[in-house]
Design a protein around this motif. Structure first.
Motif, PDB file in Angstrom:
ATOM      1  N   LEU A  42       0.971  -1.245  -0.036  1.00 52.15           N
ATOM      2  CA  LEU A  42       0.131   0.189  -0.112  1.00 52.15           C
ATOM      3  C   LEU A  42       0.827   1.062   0.015  1.00 52.15           C
ATOM      4  O   LEU A  42       0.276   2.486  -0.306  1.00 52.15           O
ATOM      5  CB  LEU A  42      -1.011  -0.101   1.344  1.00 52.15           C
ATOM      6  N   MET A  43       2.094   1.203   0.186  1.00 51.75           N
ATOM      7  CA  MET A  43       2.997   2.418   0.401  1.00 51.75           C
ATOM      8  C   MET A  43       3.238   2.899  -1.086  1.00 51.75           C
ATOM      9  O   MET A  43       3.463   2.296  -2.207  1.00 51.75           O
ATOM     10  CB  MET A  43       4.460   1.919   0.816  1.00 51.75           C
ATOM     11  N   LYS A  44       3.021   4.392  -1.012  1.00 52.81           N
ATOM     12  CA  LYS A  44       3.249   5.158  -2.281  1.00 52.81           C
ATOM     13  C   LYS A  44       4.591   5.842  -2.119  1.00 52.81           C
ATOM     14  O   LYS A  44       5.213   6.104  -1.040  1.00 52.81           O
ATOM     15  CB  LYS A  44       2.206   6.191  -2.451  1.00 52.81           C
ATOM     16  N   LYS A  45       5.373   5.960  -3.243  1.00 48.87           N
ATOM     17  CA  LYS A  45       6.521   6.648  -3.320  1.00 48.87           C
ATOM     18  C   LYS A  45       6.312   8.070  -2.854  1.00 48.87           C
ATOM     19  O   LYS A  45       5.313   8.778  -2.934  1.00 48.87           O
ATOM     20  CB  LYS A  45       6.783   6.913  -4.946  1.00 48.87           C
ATOM     21  N   GLY A  46       7.284   8.467  -1.909  1.00 44.76           N
ATOM     22  CA  GLY A  46       6.895   9.913  -1.186  1.00 44.76           C
ATOM     23  C   GLY A  46       6.151   9.740   0.175  1.00 44.76           C
ATOM     24  O   GLY A  46       6.179  10.687   0.916  1.00 44.76           O
ATOM     25  N   ASP A  47       5.989   8.681   0.424  1.00 46.51           N
ATOM     26  CA  ASP A  47       5.277   8.135   1.870  1.00 46.51           C
ATOM     27  C   ASP A  47       6.570   8.203   3.018  1.00 46.51           C
ATOM     28  O   ASP A  47       7.721   8.070   2.584  1.00 46.51           O
ATOM     29  CB  ASP A  47       4.698   6.924   1.925  1.00 46.51           C
ATOM     30  N   ILE A  48       6.334   8.589   4.317  1.00 47.48           N
ATOM     31  CA  ILE A  48       7.129   8.772   5.279  1.00 47.48           C
ATOM     32  C   ILE A  48       7.146   7.718   6.162  1.00 47.48           C
ATOM     33  O   ILE A  48       5.877   7.331   6.561  1.00 47.48           O
ATOM     34  CB  ILE A  48       7.038  10.125   5.856  1.00 47.48           C
ATOM     35  N   ALA A  49       8.167   7.085   6.705  1.00 49.56           N
ATOM     36  CA  ALA A  49       8.060   6.157   7.752  1.00 49.56           C
ATOM     37  C   ALA A  49       8.665   6.440   9.010  1.00 49.56           C
ATOM     38  O   ALA A  49       9.751   7.140   8.843  1.00 49.56           O
ATOM     39  CB  ALA A  49       8.197   4.659   7.276  1.00 49.56           C
ATOM     40  N   LEU A  50       8.226   6.206  10.084  1.00 48.59           N
ATOM     41  CA  LEU A  50       9.032   6.092  11.188  1.00 48.59           C
ATOM     42  C   LEU A  50       9.939   5.044  11.313  1.00 48.59           C
ATOM     43  O   LEU A  50       9.270   3.979  11.253  1.00 48.59           O
ATOM     44  CB  LEU A  50       8.074   6.316  12.613  1.00 48.59           C
ATOM     45  N   PHE A  51      11.081   5.267  11.686  1.00 45.41           N
ATOM     46  CA  PHE A  51      11.997   4.313  11.952  1.00 45.41           C
ATOM     47  C   PHE A  51      12.264   3.711  13.212  1.00 45.41           C
ATOM     48  O   PHE A  51      12.846   4.692  14.060  1.00 45.41           O
ATOM     49  CB  PHE A  51      13.470   4.428  11.145  1.00 45.41           C
ATOM     50  N   TYR A  52      11.918   2.392  13.506  1.00 42.85           N
ATOM     51  CA  TYR A  52      11.571   2.049  15.071  1.00 42.85           C
ATOM     52  C   TYR A  52      12.786   1.228  15.306  1.00 42.85           C
ATOM     53  O   TYR A  52      12.718  -0.030  14.637  1.00 42.85           O
ATOM     54  CB  TYR A  52      10.323   1.516  15.147  1.00 42.85           C
ATOM     55  N   HIS A  53      13.540   1.217  16.536  1.00 46.39           N
ATOM     56  CA  HIS A  53      14.490   0.179  16.905  1.00 46.39           C
ATOM     57  C   HIS A  53      13.839  -0.712  17.806  1.00 46.39           C
ATOM     58  O   HIS A  53      13.357  -0.333  18.853  1.00 46.39           O
ATOM     59  CB  HIS A  53      15.645   0.688  17.356  1.00 46.39           C
ATOM     60  N   SER A  54      13.682  -2.199  17.368  1.00 49.27           N
ATOM     61  CA  SER A  54      13.142  -3.076  18.417  1.00 49.27           C
ATOM     62  C   SER A  54      14.089  -4.145  18.808  1.00 49.27           C
ATOM     63  O   SER A  54      15.253  -4.025  18.413  1.00 49.27           O
ATOM     64  CB  SER A  54      12.015  -3.856  17.670  1.00 49.27           C
ATOM     65  N   SER A  55      13.344  -4.867  19.920  1.00 53.55           N
ATOM     66  CA  SER A  55      14.394  -5.932  20.369  1.00 53.55           C
ATOM     67  C   SER A  55      15.836  -5.472  20.858  1.00 53.55           C
ATOM     68  O   SER A  55      16.742  -6.202  20.612  1.00 53.55           O
ATOM     69  CB  SER A  55      14.618  -6.974  19.456  1.00 53.55           C
ATOM     70  N   CYS A  56      15.826  -4.482  21.432  1.00 52.67           N
ATOM     71  CA  CYS A  56      17.050  -3.991  21.987  1.00 52.67           C
ATOM     72  C   CYS A  56      16.966  -3.170  23.378  1.00 52.67           C
ATOM     73  O   CYS A  56      15.942  -3.196  23.910  1.00 52.67           O
ATOM     74  CB  CYS A  56      17.725  -2.830  20.911  1.00 52.67           C
ATOM     75  N   LYS A  57      18.208  -2.623  23.920  1.00 47.43           N
ATOM     76  CA  LYS A  57      18.018  -1.886  25.366  1.00 47.43           C
ATOM     77  C   LYS A  57      16.881  -0.962  25.393  1.00 47.43           C
ATOM     78  O   LYS A  57      16.247  -0.962  26.502  1.00 47.43           O
ATOM     79  CB  LYS A  57      19.397  -1.663  25.516  1.00 47.43           C
ATOM     80  N   GLU A  58      17.186   0.003  24.333  1.00 45.17           N
ATOM     81  CA  GLU A  58      16.083   1.011  24.530  1.00 45.17           C
ATOM     82  C   GLU A  58      15.334   1.158  23.268  1.00 45.17           C
ATOM     83  O   GLU A  58      15.706   1.859  22.044  1.00 45.17           O
ATOM     84  CB  GLU A  58      16.639   2.310  24.766  1.00 45.17           C
TER      85      GLU A  58
END
Length: 152
Positions: A42-58
Motif C-alpha cells: 500500500l506504500m506510495k513513493k514519497g510516503d514517510i515512515a518512522l524508523f523504530y528500533h526493536s528488540s534492543c536495550k532502548e
DNA sequence: GCCAACGTTGGC
DNA sequence: GCCAACGTTGGC
C-alpha cells in the motif's frame, strides 16, 4: 500521502546502517508476514515512515525514512542461500514484496517506547499495544506529527 | 533469559 | 474448517 512505522532490530540493521548505505537507500527485504507485506504494497513513493528500533536495550523511534520505490518482488525469496528463501515462491508467482527506503532525517531526540506509552494521544498506536508484533504498520498523520514534535 | 502474544503449520 | 502444537517477536 500516508505515514507508517517500520521496525528493525538495530543489531541486524540500524538507522545508522541505513545512513551509511550508498544513496542512503536500502531494499526493505526479508519481510515474511502477510499483513506487513500487504502494508508495504500500500506504500506510495514519497510516503514517510518512522524508523523504530526493536528488540534492543532502548526500543523507540530514531528517525524518518522516505519510501523511494514502491513494492516489487523481494529477490531473497528466490535465493536458496538466503535465510529468507521461500520454496513456495517462484519468479512467475512471487509471494513476498519489498520497498526501497531512503534516509530522510534523524530525530534530534530519540523518542522511546516509554515516551510513546506515556503520551495519551498516542495510545491508539499499534506499537504501544501489548503483544503487537507487526513490523510494518500504518500511523495516522496526527500520530506521525506528534512523534516528530516529541523528537524535536 | 523469561514469557505472553501472536502467526503459521499440519493432522484430523 | 478446527484447533493443538510449534516457532517467532519483542518487551521486560
Amino acid at each position: 500521502m500516508n505515514y507508517w512505522l517500520i521496525k528493525s532490530e538495530p543489531d541486524t540493521f540500524s538507522f545508522n546502517d541505513l545512513k551509511k548505505r550508498p544513496k542512503k537507500t536500502e531494499g526493505w527485504d526479508g519481510v515474511r508476514n502477510y499483513q506487513a507485506r500487504n502494508n508495504m504494497r500500500l506504500m506510495k513513493k514519497g510516503d514517510i515512515a518512522l524508523f523504530y528500533h526493536s528488540s534492543c536495550k532502548e526500543p523507540g523511534v530514531v528517525g524518518l525514512v522516505k519510501i523511494t520505490k514502491e513494492a516489487y518482488p523481494d529477490p531473497t525469496q528466490f535465493d536458496k542461500q538466503s535465510d529468507y528463501y521461500d520454496p513456495k515462491a517462484t519468479e512467475d508467482n512471487p509471494r513476498w514484496s519489498q520497498v526501497d527506503i531512503t534516509f530522510l532525517k534523524e530525530l534530534k531526540h530519540f523518542v522511546s517506547l516509554k515516551d510513546l506509552k506515556a503520551t495519551p494521544s498516542l495510545n491508539a498506536m499499534k506499537v504501544v499495544q501489548k503483544g503487537q508484533r507487526l513490523s510494518v504498520q500504518p500511523v495516522t498523520k496526527g500520530e506521525f506529527e506528534q512523534v516528530c514534535a516529541m523528537g524535536e
